[in-house]
Motif scaffolding. Structure first.
Motif, PDB file in Angstrom:
ATOM      1  N   THR A  12       0.842  -1.152  -0.080  1.00  0.00           N
ATOM      2  CA  THR A  12      -0.099   0.120  -0.203  1.00  0.00           C
ATOM      3  C   THR A  12       0.977   1.052   0.095  1.00  0.00           C
ATOM      4  O   THR A  12       2.003   1.255   0.234  1.00  0.00           O
ATOM      5  CB  THR A  12      -0.731  -0.114   1.323  1.00  0.00           C
ATOM      6  OG1 THR A  12      -0.242   0.350   2.387  1.00  0.00           O
ATOM      7  CG2 THR A  12      -1.497  -1.173   1.419  1.00  0.00           C
ATOM      8  N   ARG A  13       0.197   2.504  -0.010  1.00  0.00           N
ATOM      9  CA  ARG A  13       1.172   3.647  -0.281  1.00  0.00           C
ATOM     10  C   ARG A  13       1.547   3.819   1.153  1.00  0.00           C
ATOM     11  O   ARG A  13       2.538   4.886   1.346  1.00  0.00           O
ATOM     12  CB  ARG A  13      -0.071   4.738  -0.662  1.00  0.00           C
ATOM     13  CG  ARG A  13      -0.202   4.533  -2.389  1.00  0.00           C
ATOM     14  CD  ARG A  13      -1.087   5.816  -2.572  1.00  0.00           C
ATOM     15  NE  ARG A  13      -1.314   5.821  -4.094  1.00  0.00           N
ATOM     16  CZ  ARG A  13      -0.617   6.010  -5.130  1.00  0.00           C
ATOM     17  NH1 ARG A  13       0.381   6.489  -4.770  1.00  0.00           N
ATOM     18  NH2 ARG A  13      -0.931   5.732  -6.398  1.00  0.00           N
ATOM     19  N   ARG A  18       8.113   2.514  -0.208  1.00  0.00           N
ATOM     20  CA  ARG A  18       8.375   3.706  -1.372  1.00  0.00           C
ATOM     21  C   ARG A  18       9.724   4.274  -1.107  1.00  0.00           C
ATOM     22  O   ARG A  18      10.379   4.540  -0.275  1.00  0.00           O
ATOM     23  CB  ARG A  18       7.088   4.929  -0.862  1.00  0.00           C
ATOM     24  CG  ARG A  18       5.805   4.262  -1.155  1.00  0.00           C
ATOM     25  CD  ARG A  18       4.725   5.462  -0.709  1.00  0.00           C
ATOM     26  NE  ARG A  18       4.998   5.477   0.664  1.00  0.00           N
ATOM     27  CZ  ARG A  18       4.253   6.831   1.115  1.00  0.00           C
ATOM     28  NH1 ARG A  18       3.535   7.661   0.487  1.00  0.00           N
ATOM     29  NH2 ARG A  18       4.357   6.850   2.467  1.00  0.00           N
ATOM     30  N   GLY A  44       1.184  -2.756 -11.298  1.00  0.00           N
ATOM     31  CA  GLY A  44       0.112  -2.359 -10.320  1.00  0.00           C
ATOM     32  C   GLY A  44       0.812  -2.149  -8.715  1.00  0.00           C
ATOM     33  O   GLY A  44       0.549  -1.434  -8.056  1.00  0.00           O
ATOM     34  N   TYR A  45       1.484  -3.218  -8.430  1.00  0.00           N
ATOM     35  CA  TYR A  45       2.033  -3.235  -6.867  1.00  0.00           C
ATOM     36  C   TYR A  45       3.083  -2.045  -7.035  1.00  0.00           C
ATOM     37  O   TYR A  45       3.143  -1.577  -5.906  1.00  0.00           O
ATOM     38  CB  TYR A  45       2.551  -4.687  -6.858  1.00  0.00           C
ATOM     39  CG  TYR A  45       1.497  -5.560  -6.396  1.00  0.00           C
ATOM     40  CD1 TYR A  45       1.537  -5.733  -4.972  1.00  0.00           C
ATOM     41  CD2 TYR A  45       0.721  -6.401  -7.030  1.00  0.00           C
ATOM     42  CE1 TYR A  45       0.623  -6.505  -4.346  1.00  0.00           C
ATOM     43  CE2 TYR A  45      -0.200  -7.106  -6.415  1.00  0.00           C
ATOM     44  CZ  TYR A  45      -0.171  -7.374  -5.130  1.00  0.00           C
ATOM     45  OH  TYR A  45      -1.199  -8.327  -4.670  1.00  0.00           O
ATOM     46  N   ASP A  47       3.228   0.570  -8.425  1.00  0.00           N
ATOM     47  CA  ASP A  47       2.655   1.834  -8.506  1.00  0.00           C
ATOM     48  C   ASP A  47       1.991   2.211  -6.985  1.00  0.00           C
ATOM     49  O   ASP A  47       1.870   3.218  -6.581  1.00  0.00           O
ATOM     50  CB  ASP A  47       1.365   1.782  -9.563  1.00  0.00           C
ATOM     51  CG  ASP A  47       0.600   3.131  -9.585  1.00  0.00           C
ATOM     52  OD1 ASP A  47       1.000   4.257  -9.917  1.00  0.00           O
ATOM     53  OD2 ASP A  47      -0.704   3.029  -9.074  1.00  0.00           O
ATOM     54  N   ARG A  48       1.317   1.234  -6.419  1.00  0.00           N
ATOM     55  CA  ARG A  48       0.462   1.271  -5.237  1.00  0.00           C
ATOM     56  C   ARG A  48       1.552   1.461  -4.075  1.00  0.00           C
ATOM     57  O   ARG A  48       1.493   2.078  -3.166  1.00  0.00           O
ATOM     58  CB  ARG A  48      -0.047   0.040  -4.877  1.00  0.00           C
ATOM     59  CG  ARG A  48      -1.643  -0.023  -5.644  1.00  0.00           C
ATOM     60  CD  ARG A  48      -2.315  -1.027  -5.130  1.00  0.00           C
ATOM     61  NE  ARG A  48      -2.230  -2.217  -5.225  1.00  0.00           N
ATOM     62  CZ  ARG A  48      -2.160  -2.980  -6.411  1.00  0.00           C
ATOM     63  NH1 ARG A  48      -2.806  -2.684  -7.564  1.00  0.00           N
ATOM     64  NH2 ARG A  48      -1.721  -4.324  -6.410  1.00  0.00           N
TER      65      ARG A  48
END
Length: 254
Positions: A12-13, A18, A44-45, A47-48
């Motif tokens: 998750t963000r 990150r 997708g992962y 990006d999230r």
């Protein structure tokens, strides 16, 4: 039905995986895979997890995307149509330094070793957990950047390493090292005279408590080819039989 590439918990963000480039923008990852399902899940992962993601489904498209917008890291499938991942990795290296994580089929040890030989910094075997891949991306990107507190320049036996600039030289000449080769050389220079097993090097240099130890063997061989006068008779990075490796000469820190 759950995808074989989908773990039980999504990144998750808010996860600590990150990363940001030096200008504060999102770190950019180029995902190269001809399987649209795998590429979509991985993208997708990532990006999230907070990364900017570009995608390509073959070698020429990957090289074109890299030229148009140079990535901070490339996730590269080994088996691509037309131009395989090994050739893509070689051509990327010719364009400039960039960390590469190779995706390989489980059991293809020879192909994984070849990937490391051409300069891949890490690899993940299929089928894999995208969560694990995101963590690998975070680890490789973190190690590709200078330490926040600034590192002391290391020097010994004609070798010099500047951790801030991530620059290494031998007798004044620039060494073209991959991310892991640079980290491995810096680690040896910081710990002269001490013998380390491959498990120790995997943990200290790669940051992993598990993994294929042939990764360490290949990187030591590649590093010897760049720093030794005669790689067949290494004087600097010595093999300690039954243990692992030792940087031979007494090191110094400037």
């Amino acid at each position: 039905m759950r995808s074989p590439y989908e773990p039980h918990r999504a990144a998750t963000r808010d996860d600590p995986v990150r990363d940001r480039d030096r200008d504060g923008a999102r770190a950019r990852v180029l995902v190269v895979d001809d399987d649209p399902t795998v590429a979509e899940v991985v993208a997708g992962y990532l990006d999230r997890a907070g990364y900017a993601v570009d995608r390509a489904d073959d070698g020429p498209a990957a090289l074109a995307r890299a030229r148009a917008r140079w990535p901070d890291l490339v996730v590269l499938d080994l088996m691509l149509p037309g131009m395989d991942g090994l050739e893509v990795c070689r051509r990327l290296r010719e364009q400039g330094p960039v960390p590469v994580i190779m995706l390989t089929a489980r059991g293809d040890e020879e192909d994984r070793v070849l990937g490391l030989e051409v300069g891949a910094d890490d690899y993940v075997t299929k089928p894999f957990s995208p969560r694990e891949l995101v963590l690998r991306v975070e680890s490789v990107l973190r190690r590709s950047r200078p330490a926040a507190d600034g590192g002391h320049r290391l020097a010994a036996a004609g070798l010099s390493v500047d951790p801030d600039a991530r620059r290494a030289t031998k007798n004044g000449g620039e060494l073209a090292l991959t991310l892991r080769e640079f980290d491995l050389l810096a680690f040896f220079l910081r710990n002269p005279g001490r013998a380390f097993g491959r498990e120790d090097l995997m943990r200290e240099v790669w940051g992993w408590d598990f993994g294929d130890l042939s990764t360490v063997t290949v990187h030591v061989r590649r590093l010897r080819g760049k720093v030794e006068d005669d790689p067949a008779r290494p004087r600097l990075i010595q093999t300690v039989w039954g243990v692992g490796y030792r940087f031979g000469p007494g090191g110094a820190v400037d």
